[in-house]
Write a protein that holds these residues in place. Structure first.
Motif, PDB file in Angstrom:
ATOM      1  N   PRO A  41      -8.756  -3.235  16.698  1.00  0.00           N
ATOM      2  CA  PRO A  41      -7.363  -3.273  16.221  1.00  0.00           C
ATOM      3  C   PRO A  41      -7.211  -3.716  14.766  1.00  0.00           C
ATOM      4  O   PRO A  41      -6.449  -3.116  14.010  1.00  0.00           O
ATOM      5  N   ALA A  42      -7.940  -4.733  14.346  1.00  0.00           N
ATOM      6  CA  ALA A  42      -7.797  -5.224  12.971  1.00  0.00           C
ATOM      7  C   ALA A  42      -8.223  -4.186  11.935  1.00  0.00           C
ATOM      8  O   ALA A  42      -7.784  -4.231  10.782  1.00  0.00           O
ATOM      9  N   ASP A  43      -9.082  -3.251  12.340  1.00  0.00           N
ATOM     10  CA  ASP A  43      -9.593  -2.234  11.412  1.00  0.00           C
ATOM     11  C   ASP A  43      -8.881  -0.886  11.553  1.00  0.00           C
ATOM     12  O   ASP A  43      -9.253   0.086  10.897  1.00  0.00           O
ATOM     13  N   ALA A  44      -7.886  -0.823  12.426  1.00  0.00           N
ATOM     14  CA  ALA A  44      -7.204   0.450  12.668  1.00  0.00           C
ATOM     15  C   ALA A  44      -6.424   0.888  11.426  1.00  0.00           C
ATOM     16  O   ALA A  44      -5.741   0.079  10.797  1.00  0.00           O
ATOM     17  N   PRO A  45      -6.527   2.161  11.063  1.00  0.00           N
ATOM     18  CA  PRO A  45      -5.771   2.651   9.898  1.00  0.00           C
ATOM     19  C   PRO A  45      -4.284   2.769  10.228  1.00  0.00           C
ATOM     20  O   PRO A  45      -3.894   2.777  11.391  1.00  0.00           O
ATOM     21  N   THR A  46      -3.485   2.825   9.192  1.00  0.00           N
ATOM     22  CA  THR A  46      -2.040   3.019   9.359  1.00  0.00           C
ATOM     23  C   THR A  46      -1.630   4.252   8.584  1.00  0.00           C
ATOM     24  O   THR A  46      -1.877   4.345   7.384  1.00  0.00           O
ATOM     25  N   THR A  47      -1.011   5.202   9.275  1.00  0.00           N
ATOM     26  CA  THR A  47      -0.436   6.372   8.622  1.00  0.00           C
ATOM     27  C   THR A  47       1.070   6.315   8.821  1.00  0.00           C
ATOM     28  O   THR A  47       1.549   6.225   9.946  1.00  0.00           O
ATOM     29  N   ASP A  48       1.810   6.338   7.729  1.00  0.00           N
ATOM     30  CA  ASP A  48       3.270   6.369   7.792  1.00  0.00           C
ATOM     31  C   ASP A  48       3.680   7.840   7.885  1.00  0.00           C
ATOM     32  O   ASP A  48       3.838   8.526   6.873  1.00  0.00           O
ATOM     33  N   TRP A  49       3.837   8.324   9.120  1.00  0.00           N
ATOM     34  CA  TRP A  49       4.119   9.740   9.339  1.00  0.00           C
ATOM     35  C   TRP A  49       5.477  10.144   8.789  1.00  0.00           C
ATOM     36  O   TRP A  49       5.645  11.275   8.319  1.00  0.00           O
ATOM     37  N   LEU A  50       6.457   9.251   8.843  1.00  0.00           N
ATOM     38  CA  LEU A  50       7.766   9.590   8.267  1.00  0.00           C
ATOM     39  C   LEU A  50       7.644   9.825   6.765  1.00  0.00           C
ATOM     40  O   LEU A  50       8.238  10.749   6.216  1.00  0.00           O
ATOM     41  N   ASP A  51       6.849   8.992   6.099  1.00  0.00           N
ATOM     42  CA  ASP A  51       6.656   9.156   4.661  1.00  0.00           C
ATOM     43  C   ASP A  51       5.969  10.484   4.341  1.00  0.00           C
ATOM     44  O   ASP A  51       6.185  11.065   3.288  1.00  0.00           O
ATOM     45  N   ARG A  52       5.169  10.977   5.265  1.00  0.00           N
ATOM     46  CA  ARG A  52       4.461  12.242   5.032  1.00  0.00           C
ATOM     47  C   ARG A  52       5.359  13.459   5.187  1.00  0.00           C
ATOM     48  O   ARG A  52       5.030  14.533   4.705  1.00  0.00           O
ATOM     49  N   VAL A  53       6.508  13.323   5.897  1.00  0.00           N
ATOM     50  CA  VAL A  53       7.380  14.487   6.096  1.00  0.00           C
ATOM     51  C   VAL A  53       8.726  14.378   5.376  1.00  0.00           C
ATOM     52  O   VAL A  53       9.431  15.371   5.262  1.00  0.00           O
ATOM     53  N   LEU A  54       9.084  13.173   4.896  1.00  0.00           N
ATOM     54  CA  LEU A  54      10.393  12.991   4.273  1.00  0.00           C
ATOM     55  C   LEU A  54      10.277  12.728   2.782  1.00  0.00           C
ATOM     56  O   LEU A  54       9.280  12.202   2.310  1.00  0.00           O
ATOM     57  N   GLN A  55      11.318  13.082   2.084  1.00  0.00           N
ATOM     58  CA  GLN A  55      11.438  12.813   0.649  1.00  0.00           C
ATOM     59  C   GLN A  55      12.913  12.608   0.337  1.00  0.00           C
ATOM     60  O   GLN A  55      13.780  12.926   1.137  1.00  0.00           O
TER      61      GLN A  55
END
Length: 161
Positions: A41-55
């Motif tokens: 868990p401490a090494d799990a990556p974080t992807t902000d999926w909303l940031d990838r589809v919104l502008q």
């Protein structure tokens, strides 16, 4: 300017991975994020999926009008251009219009008029769904994706794979 609405805060990768492990243990299963197949868990990556589809969207509008003439002839020329970039990345709308009016008196009792209009439109909408049916639309998919998944991974369907 089209602002992105406020969405609820989503879990980051480490918090999500810890929660998934807790749920697995509650269900009598082995933790999914064990450092073997999935990171700890401490090494799990974080992807902000909303940031990838919104502008932040933008709106532009331009217009010009020209008119004139003489005693027997008048003209009016108008052109405008609209460009809107949507809050979903790769979505946009563009339209251009041109209008020309020409009036002339040929004699005291005879006149001629013409009006020409031209318009061109480009509409790039999301092809991923309208969001009116469950499991459709890029915003729904952004909420659905696990924050520990990274672009290019297969989508996590909730089973840790």
């Amino acid at each position: 300017m089209s602002e992105i609405p406020d969405f609820p805060a989503l879990l980051d990768g480490p918090t999500y991975a810890a929660w998934r492990n807790e749920e697995a243990v509650k269900d009598g299963e082995e933790p999914i994020f064990d450092g073997d197949g999935q990171p700890l868990p401490a090494d799990a990556p974080t992807t902000d999926w909303l940031d990838r589809v919104l502008q932040t969207g933008s709106n532009q509008r331009y217009q010009i009008d020209v008119s004139g003439g003489s005693e027997s002839t008048s003209y009016f020329i108008s052109g405008n251009y609209i460009k809107n970039e949507g809050i979903l990345k790769t979505t946009a709308f563009e339209r251009g219009n041109l209008r020309v009016n020409l009036n002339t008196d040929l004699t005291d009792r005879l006149s001629a008029s013409t009006s020409v209009n031209y318009a061109q439109t480009l509409n790039n909408r999301s092809a991923d769904g309208t969001g009116t049916i469950i499991n459709s639309g890029p915003i729904f998919q952004a909420f659905k994706n696990a924050p520990t998944a990274v672009p290019g991974d297969d989508i996590d369907e909730g089973d840790g794979t």
